[in-house]
Design a protein around this motif. Structure first.
Motif, short mmCIF file in Angstrom:
data_model
loop_
_atom_site.label_atom_id
_atom_site.label_comp_id
_atom_site.label_asym_id
_atom_site.label_seq_id
_atom_site.Cartn_x
_atom_site.Cartn_y
_atom_site.Cartn_z
N UNK A 44 0.84 -1.19 0.00
CA UNK A 44 0.00 0.00 0.00
C UNK A 44 0.88 1.24 0.00
N UNK A 45 0.35 2.31 -0.55
CA UNK A 45 1.07 3.57 -0.59
C UNK A 45 0.80 4.37 0.68
N UNK A 46 1.87 4.66 1.39
CA UNK A 46 1.76 5.53 2.56
C UNK A 46 2.66 6.75 2.42
N UNK A 47 3.52 6.72 1.39
CA UNK A 47 4.38 7.87 1.08
C UNK A 47 4.82 7.74 -0.37
N UNK A 66 -0.30 13.04 -6.57
CA UNK A 66 -0.57 14.11 -7.53
C UNK A 66 -1.28 15.29 -6.88
N UNK A 67 -2.01 15.04 -5.81
CA UNK A 67 -2.74 16.12 -5.14
C UNK A 67 -1.83 16.92 -4.21
N UNK A 68 -0.69 16.34 -3.89
CA UNK A 68 0.32 16.95 -3.02
C UNK A 68 -0.23 17.27 -1.63
N UNK A 69 -1.23 16.49 -1.18
CA UNK A 69 -1.74 16.67 0.17
C UNK A 69 -1.16 15.64 1.14
N UNK A 70 -0.37 14.69 0.61
CA UNK A 70 0.25 13.68 1.45
C UNK A 70 -0.69 12.59 1.89
N UNK A 71 -1.90 12.56 1.30
CA UNK A 71 -2.89 11.58 1.71
C UNK A 71 -3.46 10.77 0.55
N UNK A 72 -3.39 11.30 -0.64
CA UNK A 72 -3.99 10.64 -1.80
C UNK A 72 -2.90 10.18 -2.75
N UNK A 73 -2.65 8.88 -2.76
CA UNK A 73 -1.58 8.34 -3.59
C UNK A 73 -2.14 7.53 -4.75
#
Length: 113
Positions: A44-47, A66-73
């Protein structure tokens, strides 16, 4: 600015090299899954970054925010070429014998012999 451009070019080249064997495959075969909902590959993507598949050393994935919010990968799955495994030191595929003996992918490929 030059460093950013060079870094982007290097990343694009690395991705192209990683997926070029898949492009040479039969065009009638299904395309590999490339989204975060894929169950084809574990992990899973966490970073952001490149990561080895925890269940199969011949596969790896890249996580991009892509959203650069650190939450949506977004997860992009890749496979190494025949006879190679993912080398986390260099973020690329390599021969298993070239990995340090302490690397889990070195051990997993040695046990397959």
């Amino acid at each position: 600015m030059k460093k950013i451009l060079l870094c982007c070019c290097a990343m694009i080249l690395a991705m192209w090299v990683a997926i070029s064997p898949a492009l040479a495959a039969d065009s009638n075969s299904p395309a590999p899954a490339t989204d975060s909902n894929s169950t084809a590959m574990a992990g899973e993507c966490t970073s952001e970054g490149f990561f080895v598949n925890p269940e199969d050393c011949t596969k790896f994935f890249r996580c991009v925010d892509f959203s650069q919010d650190g939450k949506s990968f977004t997860k992009f799955d890749f496979e190494c070429g025949p006879g190679t495994v993912y080398d986390e030191r260099y973020n690329t595929c390599n021969h298993a014998w070239a990995l340090p003996e302490s690397d889990k992918c070195y051990k997993s490929m040695s046990s397959m012999k």
